[in-house]
Design a protein around this motif. Structure first.
Motif, PDB file in Angstrom:
ATOM      1  N   PHE A 210     -39.660  39.162  -2.348  1.00 24.67           N
ATOM      2  CA  PHE A 210     -41.259  38.588  -1.867  1.00 24.67           C
ATOM      3  C   PHE A 210     -40.996  37.442  -1.237  1.00 24.67           C
ATOM      4  CE2 PHE A 210     -45.778  38.724  -1.713  1.00 24.67           C
ATOM      5  CZ  PHE A 210     -45.638  38.563  -0.932  1.00 24.67           C
ATOM      6  N   ALA A 211     -40.520  36.389  -1.974  1.00 26.38           N
ATOM      7  CA  ALA A 211     -40.572  35.177  -1.961  1.00 26.38           C
ATOM      8  C   ALA A 211     -39.962  34.570  -0.615  1.00 26.38           C
ATOM      9  CB  ALA A 211     -39.866  34.181  -2.752  1.00 26.38           C
ATOM     10  N   PRO A 212     -38.630  34.841   0.174  1.00 24.63           N
ATOM     11  CA  PRO A 212     -38.434  34.616   1.455  1.00 24.63           C
ATOM     12  C   PRO A 212     -39.394  34.182   2.961  1.00 24.63           C
ATOM     13  CG  PRO A 212     -37.274  35.370   0.606  1.00 24.63           C
ATOM     14  CD  PRO A 212     -37.831  35.352  -0.871  1.00 24.63           C
ATOM     15  N   PHE A 213     -40.043  35.657   2.645  1.00 28.31           N
ATOM     16  CA  PHE A 213     -41.145  35.916   3.457  1.00 28.31           C
ATOM     17  C   PHE A 213     -42.182  35.870   2.932  1.00 28.31           C
ATOM     18  CE2 PHE A 213     -38.060  39.218   2.855  1.00 28.31           C
ATOM     19  CZ  PHE A 213     -38.102  39.534   4.289  1.00 28.31           C
ATOM     20  N   LEU A 214     -42.727  35.012   2.152  1.00 30.01           N
ATOM     21  CA  LEU A 214     -43.919  34.307   1.837  1.00 30.01           C
ATOM     22  C   LEU A 214     -44.221  33.267   1.962  1.00 30.01           C
ATOM     23  CD1 LEU A 214     -46.493  34.668   0.297  1.00 30.01           C
ATOM     24  CD2 LEU A 214     -46.046  34.085  -1.922  1.00 30.01           C
ATOM     25  N   ALA A 253     -49.217  35.555  15.733  1.00 26.74           N
ATOM     26  CA  ALA A 253     -48.938  36.212  14.816  1.00 26.74           C
ATOM     27  C   ALA A 253     -47.580  36.924  14.154  1.00 26.74           C
ATOM     28  CB  ALA A 253     -48.850  38.191  16.267  1.00 26.74           C
ATOM     29  N   PHE A 254     -46.765  36.167  14.801  1.00 26.25           N
ATOM     30  CA  PHE A 254     -45.740  36.695  13.594  1.00 26.25           C
ATOM     31  C   PHE A 254     -45.555  36.161  12.037  1.00 26.25           C
ATOM     32  CE2 PHE A 254     -41.543  35.038  12.026  1.00 26.25           C
ATOM     33  CZ  PHE A 254     -40.788  36.310  12.402  1.00 26.25           C
ATOM     34  N   ALA A 255     -45.720  35.675  12.080  1.00 27.32           N
ATOM     35  CA  ALA A 255     -46.136  34.933  11.314  1.00 27.32           C
ATOM     36  C   ALA A 255     -47.025  35.653  10.086  1.00 27.32           C
ATOM     37  CB  ALA A 255     -46.783  33.283  10.743  1.00 27.32           C
ATOM     38  N   GLY A 256     -48.774  36.186  11.206  1.00 28.22           N
ATOM     39  CA  GLY A 256     -49.129  37.164  10.286  1.00 28.22           C
ATOM     40  C   GLY A 256     -48.840  38.496   9.954  1.00 28.22           C
ATOM     41  N   VAL A 257     -48.335  38.945  10.642  1.00 28.86           N
ATOM     42  CA  VAL A 257     -47.134  40.403  10.386  1.00 28.86           C
ATOM     43  C   VAL A 257     -46.277  40.254   9.436  1.00 28.86           C
ATOM     44  CG1 VAL A 257     -45.671  41.973  11.895  1.00 28.86           C
ATOM     45  CG2 VAL A 257     -48.478  41.274  12.738  1.00 28.86           C
ATOM     46  N   LEU A 258     -45.054  39.117   9.860  1.00 31.72           N
ATOM     47  CA  LEU A 258     -44.755  39.151   8.153  1.00 31.72           C
ATOM     48  C   LEU A 258     -45.451  38.987   6.853  1.00 31.72           C
ATOM     49  CD1 LEU A 258     -41.007  38.280   8.215  1.00 31.72           C
ATOM     50  CD2 LEU A 258     -42.140  35.480   7.995  1.00 31.72           C
ATOM     51  N   LEU A 259     -46.358  38.168   6.968  1.00 33.73           N
ATOM     52  CA  LEU A 259     -47.106  38.424   5.613  1.00 33.73           C
ATOM     53  C   LEU A 259     -47.565  40.063   5.054  1.00 33.73           C
ATOM     54  CD1 LEU A 259     -48.964  35.255   6.080  1.00 33.73           C
ATOM     55  CD2 LEU A 259     -47.000  35.212   3.993  1.00 33.73           C
TER      56      LEU A 259
END
Length: 346
Positions: A210-214, A253-259
């Motif tokens: 999870f850490a890299p995506f966070l 939006a990409f950051a929000g959806v990624l998280l």
């Protein structure tokens, strides 16, 4: 005539909101208390000395200390998930200019769920890495679809149209999830535990996945925060200040959806954290996203951790999954917000 750069300092130069230091200190203290509660309470409540032994005395081998050590990874995972969902909610509200935008309301969680259940049914996925990529694909496609539907017609993507598009998409995708699961009992057995949302599966391997995506999502959120403040003034004003609104919306939006997608993949579709965390911070500190975004991470971590502890206490000697607790708390608050704000734009 003033140059564009002359109008930008008010947007980009930090201006600390009133009570920020006080809110930050209180949030850190609450976060610490939540961590202690998460380590201490569960199917077996540990004593203070056992808590100390489990944290600081690895040589001591007792049942209580071992329980504490096993809960550490769950606690860290819960805090990470809460922070990710809090920031995701603040980004989605900023991008859509919708005060009740949330991954669960806009259908993003359901899109991730559909792709995960398809992976279980047709691809025999079993690992966290497989879950996370499928969930991200489903979350991103759903976000694009909802925004596209909400943008159709006169007026573009208004808050009300986005909420209606999200609700309709959620209903349709939920039906597809049921249609895939019902004739496949083995998929239903796997999916039903994941679907309610829980941080009980959190271990160090899952946290490492999870850490890299966070980290990427949080960095993108912090980088885009000043420009998102300009976007709140409207597209024309933001463009006049030199903001590339299309690119900004895409990145945020990409950051929000990624998280959201990464959290949903590993913990299940936990709803309302982004909505609650962001509104609490806006109420205390105002609308400046340079402060709302990082403080929403703290607020989301606190809310999810408290909900997890409540679920363990209420469901003892078992546990009530955190997704059930957040839905029970968040649904009435959403109704109150919708009634008071009348779904107005930010």
């Amino acid at each position: 005539m003033n140059s564009p750069t002359a109008t930008q300092p008010n947007l980009h130069r930090p201006h600390m909101p009133r009570h920020f230091t006080k809110v930050l200190v209180i949030s850190i203290v609450l976060l610490g208390l939540c961590m202690i509660a998460s380590l201490a309470f569960g199917s077996r409540t540990v004593r203070w000395q056992e808590l100390i032994d489990g944290l600081f005395h690895p040589a001591i081998d007792s049942y209580g200390a071992d329980v504490v050590r096993k809960r550490i990874s769950r606690t860290v995972f819960g805090l990470c998930c809460g922070a990710a969902l809090g920031v995701s909610g603040s980004l989605m509200q900023a991008v859509t200019r919708n005060p009740i935008a949330d991954p669960s309301i806009l259908g993003v969680n359901t899109g991730a769920s559909l792709f995960v259940v398809c992976g279980l049914a047709f691809l025999n996925i079993t690992t966290a890495n497989q879950y996370i990529w499928l969930a991200l694909a489903g979350a991103m496609l759903t976000a694009v679809f909802v925004f596209g539907i909400g943008s159709m017609g006169r007026g573009g993507a208004t808050p009300l149209k986005l909420v209606l598009a999200g609700a309709a998409t959620t209903a349709a995708l939920s039906s597809l999830v049921s249609a895939i699961m019902v004739p496949r009992s083995y998929v239903m057995d796997q999916f039903r535990f994941w679907q309610v949302g829980s941080v009980g599966s959190g271990n160090w391997d899952v946290i490492g996945t999870f850490a890299p995506f966070l980290i990427v999502g949080l960095l993108l959120a912090i980088i885009t925060a000043p420009a998102l403040n300009a976007l709140a003034l409207g597209d024309e004003a933001a463009t006049g200040l030199g903001v590339r609104t299309g690119l900004l919306r895409f990145v945020a939006a990409f950051a929000g959806v990624l998280l959201c997608g990464a959290t949903t993949a590993l913990a299940g579709p936990i709803g309302f954290i982004g909505l609650l965390a962001t509104h609490v911070i806006r109420l205390l500190l105002g609308p400046d996203l340079r402060y709302v975004i990082p403080m929403s991470a703290l607020s989301g971590a606190i809310i999810l951790s408290v909900s997890d502890v409540i679920g363990r206490l209420v469901g003892s000697p078992g546990e009530l999954e955190v997704g059930v607790v957040t839905a029970f708390i968040g649904a009435p608050i959403l109704i109150i917000l919708a009634m008071r704000m009348k779904v107005r734009s930010l």
